[in-house]
Design a protein around this motif. Structure first.
Motif, PDB file in Angstrom:
ATOM      1  N   LEU A   1       0.150   6.085 -15.009  1.00  0.00           N
ATOM      2  CA  LEU A   1      -1.142   5.529 -15.398  1.00  0.00           C
ATOM      3  C   LEU A   1      -1.097   4.002 -15.388  1.00  0.00           C
ATOM      4  O   LEU A   1      -1.962   3.347 -14.791  1.00  0.00           O
ATOM      5  N   THR A   2      -0.077   3.413 -16.034  1.00  0.00           N
ATOM      6  CA  THR A   2      -0.016   1.949 -16.074  1.00  0.00           C
ATOM      7  C   THR A   2       0.215   1.406 -14.672  1.00  0.00           C
ATOM      8  O   THR A   2      -0.343   0.373 -14.310  1.00  0.00           O
ATOM      9  N   GLY A   3       1.000   2.116 -13.867  1.00  0.00           N
ATOM     10  CA  GLY A   3       1.201   1.689 -12.495  1.00  0.00           C
ATOM     11  C   GLY A   3      -0.110   1.653 -11.732  1.00  0.00           C
ATOM     12  O   GLY A   3      -0.380   0.716 -10.977  1.00  0.00           O
ATOM     13  N   SER A   4      -0.952   2.663 -11.967  1.00  0.00           N
ATOM     14  CA  SER A   4      -2.214   2.700 -11.232  1.00  0.00           C
ATOM     15  C   SER A   4      -3.171   1.623 -11.740  1.00  0.00           C
ATOM     16  O   SER A   4      -3.932   1.048 -10.975  1.00  0.00           O
ATOM     17  N   TYR A   5      -3.132   1.302 -13.062  1.00  0.00           N
ATOM     18  CA  TYR A   5      -4.007   0.249 -13.581  1.00  0.00           C
ATOM     19  C   TYR A   5      -3.615  -1.113 -13.027  1.00  0.00           C
ATOM     20  O   TYR A   5      -4.454  -1.957 -12.764  1.00  0.00           O
ATOM     21  N   ASN A   6      -2.291  -1.346 -12.864  1.00  0.00           N
ATOM     22  CA  ASN A   6      -1.836  -2.670 -12.461  1.00  0.00           C
ATOM     23  C   ASN A   6      -1.550  -2.769 -10.971  1.00  0.00           C
ATOM     24  O   ASN A   6      -1.061  -3.790 -10.513  1.00  0.00           O
TER      25      ASN A   6
ATOM     26  N   VAL B   1       0.854  -1.192   0.000  1.00  0.00           N
ATOM     27  CA  VAL B   1       0.000   0.000   0.000  1.00  0.00           C
ATOM     28  C   VAL B   1       0.885   1.235   0.000  1.00  0.00           C
ATOM     29  O   VAL B   1       0.669   2.182  -0.746  1.00  0.00           O
ATOM     30  N   LEU B   2       1.900   1.204   0.863  1.00  0.00           N
ATOM     31  CA  LEU B   2       2.887   2.284   0.882  1.00  0.00           C
ATOM     32  C   LEU B   2       4.268   1.642   0.841  1.00  0.00           C
ATOM     33  O   LEU B   2       4.682   1.019   1.809  1.00  0.00           O
ATOM     34  N   PRO B   3       4.984   1.757  -0.277  1.00  0.00           N
ATOM     35  CA  PRO B   3       6.313   1.144  -0.332  1.00  0.00           C
ATOM     36  C   PRO B   3       7.272   1.856   0.609  1.00  0.00           C
ATOM     37  O   PRO B   3       7.153   3.061   0.826  1.00  0.00           O
TER      38      PRO B   3
ATOM     39  N   ILE C   1      -2.231   7.165  -6.275  1.00  0.00           N
ATOM     40  CA  ILE C   1      -1.989   6.566  -4.956  1.00  0.00           C
ATOM     41  C   ILE C   1      -3.156   6.861  -4.030  1.00  0.00           C
ATOM     42  O   ILE C   1      -3.648   5.986  -3.309  1.00  0.00           O
ATOM     43  N   MET C   2      -3.630   8.113  -4.063  1.00  0.00           N
ATOM     44  CA  MET C   2      -4.741   8.485  -3.190  1.00  0.00           C
ATOM     45  C   MET C   2      -6.003   7.702  -3.540  1.00  0.00           C
ATOM     46  O   MET C   2      -6.773   7.328  -2.665  1.00  0.00           O
ATOM     47  N   VAL C   3      -6.201   7.469  -4.854  1.00  0.00           N
ATOM     48  CA  VAL C   3      -7.388   6.694  -5.248  1.00  0.00           C
ATOM     49  C   VAL C   3      -7.274   5.272  -4.705  1.00  0.00           C
ATOM     50  O   VAL C   3      -8.261   4.680  -4.258  1.00  0.00           O
ATOM     51  N   MET C   4      -6.051   4.716  -4.679  1.00  0.00           N
ATOM     52  CA  MET C   4      -5.875   3.380  -4.105  1.00  0.00           C
ATOM     53  C   MET C   4      -6.155   3.388  -2.610  1.00  0.00           C
ATOM     54  O   MET C   4      -6.701   2.440  -2.062  1.00  0.00           O
TER      55      MET C   4
ATOM     56  N   PHE D   1      -8.380   8.808 -12.531  1.00  0.00           N
ATOM     57  CA  PHE D   1      -7.794   7.551 -12.062  1.00  0.00           C
ATOM     58  C   PHE D   1      -8.827   6.644 -11.421  1.00  0.00           C
ATOM     59  O   PHE D   1      -8.466   5.699 -10.753  1.00  0.00           O
ATOM     60  N   GLY D   2     -10.080   6.938 -11.581  1.00  0.00           N
ATOM     61  CA  GLY D   2     -11.073   6.058 -10.988  1.00  0.00           C
ATOM     62  C   GLY D   2     -12.042   6.862 -10.176  1.00  0.00           C
ATOM     63  O   GLY D   2     -11.651   7.687  -9.360  1.00  0.00           O
ATOM     64  N   THR D   3     -13.341   6.641 -10.414  1.00  0.00           N
ATOM     65  CA  THR D   3     -14.375   7.445  -9.798  1.00  0.00           C
ATOM     66  C   THR D   3     -15.695   6.730  -9.990  1.00  0.00           C
ATOM     67  O   THR D   3     -15.819   5.897 -10.883  1.00  0.00           O
ATOM     68  N   PRO D   4     -16.700   7.014  -9.138  1.00  0.00           N
ATOM     69  CA  PRO D   4     -18.042   6.552  -9.485  1.00  0.00           C
ATOM     70  C   PRO D   4     -18.470   7.232 -10.777  1.00  0.00           C
ATOM     71  O   PRO D   4     -17.835   8.183 -11.210  1.00  0.00           O
TER      72      PRO D   4
END
Lengths: 290, 371
Positions: A246-251, A60-62, B224-227, B311-314
């Motif tokens: 972007l790809t990091g967030s998708y994967n 979650v946090l590296p 990161i915040m969205v995660m 990055f992701g939303t309803p």
């Protein structure tokens, strides 16, 4: 930055890193407990557990050292032309940033010259220039990229245009102020010399505005980089630090996101420092004693 | 009468004549000249008369009226035509020249004190805005610019009025994040600044770092915040908090140092304690700096919230709508969304500027009458 600040800065940085490690343990703990429960590991000693939270694959946090490791392998682990290399992506972003910054500075200076020399453009342009920055251009960056892509303009230019839109503003504002710094008495002196408007500009207004130009350029180059990164968010194929985000967030590759983020931050810092050097050089050539 | 005005007037005369003789556009494949329309001919002759009869010095009022008529004619002409021809573009150039001449003349009149600045000063920027809108409409329609690239303003307006419910829902979703993040980010930046201010050591350590972080692409933490905080608005608010915190911190600390030593000494002679000095001297003196940060943050907050939604939303929100409608090539709806964002951003900025005027009424920049 004076020498006396070094120790306080290091202390604050140290506290931030320590806090980061602590947060990494706290935030990665739930997932690590799940993992350990699945592996039927009970009674893991706390020190070992902490070590585990620092070594997850998609934390979650590296932990800071994981990010540093990813940056190291990203920069030096692959050939610079390989798409796996972070340096390759940083180069793409840097190109768009510099092009946009150059265009934005040029546009900003031209507008400022017009505004200072022509009363009508001062009145008609200035309110709109200020209003232009309340448009969240970063938010429409993807549309600019897609729209220009639809008519065949792809690659670096759309991103550079977004950077330009962001970076011309501080330059206009700073240069209008700078070109107006010469006092009436100095302008009167130029008049007694029978100086033409061009001579007044080249020998009085322009030199007087140089400090303002560099101050604006420092702000401008930082936001140019932001513009380029956000412009990349909509174009997966093109490459660049924004694409890594972007790809990091998708994967779910958090380490990759943080590494891209830190490279972007380092790039911003280097660019601002370079502009600062340019400022010192210009000052020295113009006879300012440091 | 400046040389520039004379040059504009002469060029305008040239373009008037050109518009009279050139074909203006094709209607159903048949080219037509401007002289087939009586209002256009009257307009062109009036322009010739106004500029020619006064030896290139048409009265400001006449120039303004002619510029306005030119704008109307352009819009009326472009509506039914299927292809614009040379005359249409000369008419567009002529209208721009008239608007420019009007701006030049009006600002010259204001400077000479012939016209009241307070009453008519706003006309100059408005004339420029109208000229840009008219040129946008005329060029996109007249040259048949692909809609994907740039839809005409009339189309955006039609789309905006037709999809008010969608836009309103998106606006509410995004502004929840903007307001919550703005309040939290600015509030915490302010509080931390006051705490840091008590320790010179912390101040020296934190300020350079804060200045540095303000220049970083913080917007990159959005994924990161969205995660961390999920798809709904709290994750966007978190991005806004991170973006607005450092400008507020840096500006407030700088502002708290703005009061001069002699003023602080005066407070000391009054036996004022720390808090009294803070509230009666240092915070008011810091107000211009704090409002500067609030203004910077008002635009940052909107940008942060919208970009975080990529990055992701309803399935609601301005950033979500922009990114999905771009994919569907519904560019007019995207522009409608941008218009809403721009108006909301300007209003947000304007409200803060108004509060600033009320709070820092003593500051020279406000007393001088210009914010």
């Amino acid at each position: 930055m004076s020498r006396g600040n070094l120790i306080p800065i290091l202390v604050v940085l140290g506290v931030i890193v320590l806090f980061w490690y602590a947060m990494a343990v706290v935030m990665n703990a739930p997932w690590q407990q799940t993992l350990n429960a699945r592996a039927n590991l009970s009674d893991v000693p706390f020190t070992e557990f902490v070590g585990q939270t620092f070594a997850q694959d998609k934390p979650v946090l590296p932990a800071p050292h994981q990010v540093v490791g990813a940056i190291w392998t990203g920069l030096f682990g692959a050939a610079i032309t390989a798409p796996r290399s972070l340096a390759f992506h940083a180069g793409i972003t840097l190109g768009a940033t510099l092009l946009g910054f150059a265009l934005g500075t040029l546009l900003g200076v031209l507008l400022a010259v017009m505004i200072v020399h022509n009363n009508a453009s001062d009145r008609s342009l200035m309110p709109w220039i200020i209003a232009s920055q309340t448009v969240p251009i970063l938010a429409i960056a993807p549309m600019v990229v897609v729209g220009l892509g639809a008519v065949g303009v792809t690659g670096m230019v759309p991103k550079a245009l977004i950077s330009m839109y962001l970076s011309f503003f501080p330059v206009v504002v700073g240069m209008v102020k700078g070109l107006r710094t010469p006092e009436p008495i100095q302008l009167d002196l130029m008049r007694t010399y029978n100086a033409s408007p061009l001579q007044v500009f080249m020998k009085l207004r322009w030199p007087a505005s140089i400090p303002f130009l560099f101050a604006s350029m420092k702000v401008g180059i930082a936001i140019s980089l932001i513009g380029a990164v956000v412009g990349e968010l909509s174009n997966n194929a093109g490459g660049g630090l924004g694409v890594r985000l972007l790809t990091g967030s998708y994967n779910g590759q958090t380490i990759q996101i943080w590494a891209a983020l830190f490279i972007a931050a380092a790039l911003a810092a280097i660019l601002v420092i370079l502009v600062g050097w340019g400022e010192k050089l210009a000052n020295r050539r113009m006879g300012v004693r440091a | 009468m400046s040389r520039l005005q004379r040059i504009i007037a002469v060029v305008a005369l040239l373009f008037t004549v050109l518009t009279l003789v050139l074909p203006i556009g094709s209607f159903g494949g048949v080219p037509a000249a401007a002289s087939t329309s009586i209002p256009t001919v009257i307009f062109l002759v009036a322009t010739l008369a106004a500029i020619g009869a006064f030896r290139l010095r048409s009265p400001t009022l006449a120039t303004g009226i002619l510029a306005a008529i030119g704008c109307i004619l352009l819009i009326v002409w472009v509506e039914p035509m299927d292809k614009a021809l040379a005359g249409f573009w000369t008419l567009l150039v002529l209208t721009w020249l008239l608007c420019w001449l009007f701006a030049e003349q009006l600002s010259a009149d204001i400077r000479r004190g012939k016209v009241n600045d307070g009453l008519f000063g706003w006309l100059v920027p408005v004339a420029f805005g109208v000229a840009v809108l008219v040129a946008w409409e005329a060029i996109t329609r007249g040259a048949n610019v692909p809609q994907v690239l740039l839809p005409p303003p009339s189309m955006i307006w039609a789309r905006l009025t037709a999809s008010v419910p969608t836009l309103a829902a998106d606006f509410v979703q995004t502004f929840k994040a903007v307001l919550a993040g703005f309040a939290l980010g600015c509030g915490s930046g302010f509080v931390v600044a006051i705490l840091v201010d008590r320790s010179p050591f912390l101040k020296r350590g934190l300020l350079p770092i804060g200045n540095f972080v303000s220049a970083l692409p913080i917007i990159g933490i959005a994924p990161i915040m969205v995660m961390w905080f999920g798809f709904d608005w709290p994750s966007k608010a978190a991005v806004v908090v991170a973006m607005t915190f450092f400008p507020m911190l840096v500006n407030t600390v700088a502002g708290l140092n703005a009061s001069s030593l002699i003023e602080r000494d005066l407070m000391r002679t009054y036996a004022a304690n720390y808090w009294e000095t803070l509230f009666k001297l240092r915070l008011p003196a810091a107000a211009p700096f704090i409002f500067n940060a609030l203004k910077i943050n008002s635009t940052l907050a909107l940008i942060g919230a919208i970009v975080a939604e990529f990055f992701g939303t309803p399935i609601v929100g301005m950033g979500f709508r922009i990114s999905t409608e771009v994919g569907k090539l519904n560019i007019d709806l995207v522009w409608a969304e941008i218009a809403v964002a721009a108006v909301a951003g300007s209003a947000f900025y304007g409200v803060i500027a108004l509060i600033e005027r009320a709070v820092t009424f003593w500051h020279p920049s406000i007393r001088g009458g210009r914010a």
